[in-house]
Design a protein around this motif. Structure first.
Motif, short mmCIF file in Angstrom:
data_model
loop_
_atom_site.label_atom_id
_atom_site.label_comp_id
_atom_site.label_asym_id
_atom_site.label_seq_id
_atom_site.Cartn_x
_atom_site.Cartn_y
_atom_site.Cartn_z
N UNK A 10 102.64 83.33 3.56
CA UNK A 10 102.16 82.07 4.12
C UNK A 10 101.63 81.15 3.02
N UNK A 11 101.53 79.88 3.36
CA UNK A 11 100.83 78.91 2.52
C UNK A 11 99.59 78.49 3.29
N UNK A 12 98.47 78.36 2.57
CA UNK A 12 97.17 78.18 3.23
C UNK A 12 96.35 77.10 2.52
N UNK A 13 95.72 76.26 3.32
CA UNK A 13 94.80 75.25 2.82
C UNK A 13 93.38 75.66 3.20
N UNK A 14 92.51 75.79 2.18
CA UNK A 14 91.13 76.22 2.39
C UNK A 14 90.18 75.06 2.09
N UNK A 15 89.25 74.82 2.99
CA UNK A 15 88.27 73.76 2.82
C UNK A 15 86.87 74.33 3.00
N UNK A 16 86.00 74.08 2.03
CA UNK A 16 84.61 74.50 2.11
C UNK A 16 83.71 73.27 2.07
N UNK A 17 82.58 73.38 2.72
CA UNK A 17 81.61 72.28 2.65
C UNK A 17 81.06 72.16 1.23
N UNK A 18 80.69 70.95 0.86
CA UNK A 18 80.17 70.72 -0.48
C UNK A 18 78.83 71.42 -0.68
N UNK A 19 78.64 71.98 -1.86
CA UNK A 19 77.35 72.54 -2.23
C UNK A 19 76.55 71.46 -2.94
N UNK A 20 75.39 71.12 -2.41
CA UNK A 20 74.60 70.05 -3.02
C UNK A 20 73.13 70.45 -3.09
N UNK A 21 72.51 70.02 -4.16
CA UNK A 21 71.08 70.21 -4.40
C UNK A 21 70.51 68.92 -4.95
N UNK A 22 69.36 68.53 -4.41
CA UNK A 22 68.70 67.33 -4.93
C UNK A 22 68.10 67.55 -6.31
N UNK B 267 76.14 68.28 -7.11
CA UNK B 267 77.04 68.46 -5.95
C UNK B 267 78.36 69.04 -6.44
N UNK B 268 78.87 70.03 -5.71
CA UNK B 268 80.13 70.66 -6.06
C UNK B 268 81.08 70.60 -4.88
N UNK B 269 82.26 69.99 -5.12
CA UNK B 269 83.32 69.91 -4.11
C UNK B 269 84.32 71.03 -4.40
N UNK B 270 84.79 71.74 -3.34
CA UNK B 270 85.69 72.88 -3.53
C UNK B 270 86.79 72.85 -2.46
N UNK B 271 88.04 72.89 -2.91
CA UNK B 271 89.19 73.01 -2.02
C UNK B 271 90.25 73.84 -2.75
N UNK B 272 91.12 74.49 -1.98
CA UNK B 272 92.18 75.27 -2.62
C UNK B 272 93.42 75.32 -1.72
N UNK B 273 94.57 75.48 -2.37
CA UNK B 273 95.85 75.64 -1.69
C UNK B 273 96.49 76.90 -2.25
N UNK B 274 96.70 77.90 -1.38
CA UNK B 274 97.14 79.22 -1.82
C UNK B 274 98.46 79.64 -1.17
N UNK B 275 99.22 80.43 -1.92
CA UNK B 275 100.39 81.13 -1.39
C UNK B 275 100.00 82.60 -1.25
N UNK B 276 100.05 83.13 -0.03
CA UNK B 276 99.55 84.47 0.26
C UNK B 276 100.66 85.42 0.67
N UNK B 277 100.46 86.70 0.38
CA UNK B 277 101.35 87.77 0.85
C UNK B 277 100.48 88.83 1.51
#
Length: 202
Positions: free
Chosen positions: A74-86, A99-109
């Motif tokens: 499969x191909x998979x799109x992963x979305x996480x909420x941003x990590x932020x600290x004042x 603030x850290x933005x994180x996203x990924x697009x993976x090919x899985x077996x």
């Protein structure tokens, strides 16, 4: 009893072979993410400061895949909420408005352990591209990294179309490096996730 188990195993094998045609599916999952984020700053005088920005958040995952017998891809799109600290202050490291933005697009077996029951344990691994953006308030740096992940879980077939899924995922999304005059900051992003979702089999 041994003959019965042998016959059951043979029947299960023939059943799996009978379903060895390629089937398509789509899936959606919600995850509870145990984010492990480390920030390390190295100065020109060889002094090093560390900070841990671990935070638990929710994420979402959508995928399109195909299945042939015991194997899924499969191909998979992963979305996480941003990590932020004042404000971050830990072991000599002081950062405002991180603030850290994180996203990924993976090919899985995946490998499915077919049991001739509605329950199917599975293991899997994936590789792909992760996007990280570290925002330090007045400056930011974004990168595309080579990311990877490993998964395991248990699926339950409600009927021929719908499958419920519960599993675990570990992902390494790489790192971001940013220079600040005489110092260099390195942000490392990893995730431990508990996931729940469903697959629709066409």
């Amino acid at each position: 009893m041994k003959k019965f188990l042998l016959l059951a195993g043979v029947a299960c094998l023939f059943s799996a072979n009978a379903e060895a045609g390629v089937n398509q599916y789509v899936s959606g999952k919600v995850s509870y993410d145990f984010n492990k984020v480390k920030v390390k700053a190295s100065n020109i005088d060889d002094s090093v400061a560390h900070a841990k920005l671990n935070k638990n958040l929710f994420g979402t995952h959508v995928a399109y895949g195909v299945r042939a017998g015991y194997v899924r891809g499969e191909v998979e799109l992963n979305n996480s909420r941003d990590i932020k600290r004042n404000y971050v202050s830990d072991e000599g490291l002081n950062i405002e408005h991180f603030r850290l933005y994180k996203h990924s697009f993976m090919a899985n077996a995946y490998f499915d352990y077919l049991t001739c029951t509605p329950w199917t344990p599975y293991v899997g691994a994936g590789i792909g591209v992760s996007y990280l953006k570290a925002d330090f308030g007045d400056v930011a740096k974004s990168v595309y990294n080579l990311g990877w992940q490993v998964m395991g879980g248990l699926a339950y077939d409600i009927n021929s179309h719908w499958t419920l899924d519960a599993g675990y995922r570990y992902a390494d999304l790489g790192r971001v490096r940013k220079s600040f005059g005489d110092s260099v900051a390195k942000v490392v992003a990893r995730e431990h996730e508990i996931m729940f979702g469903a697959r629709y089999n066409f």
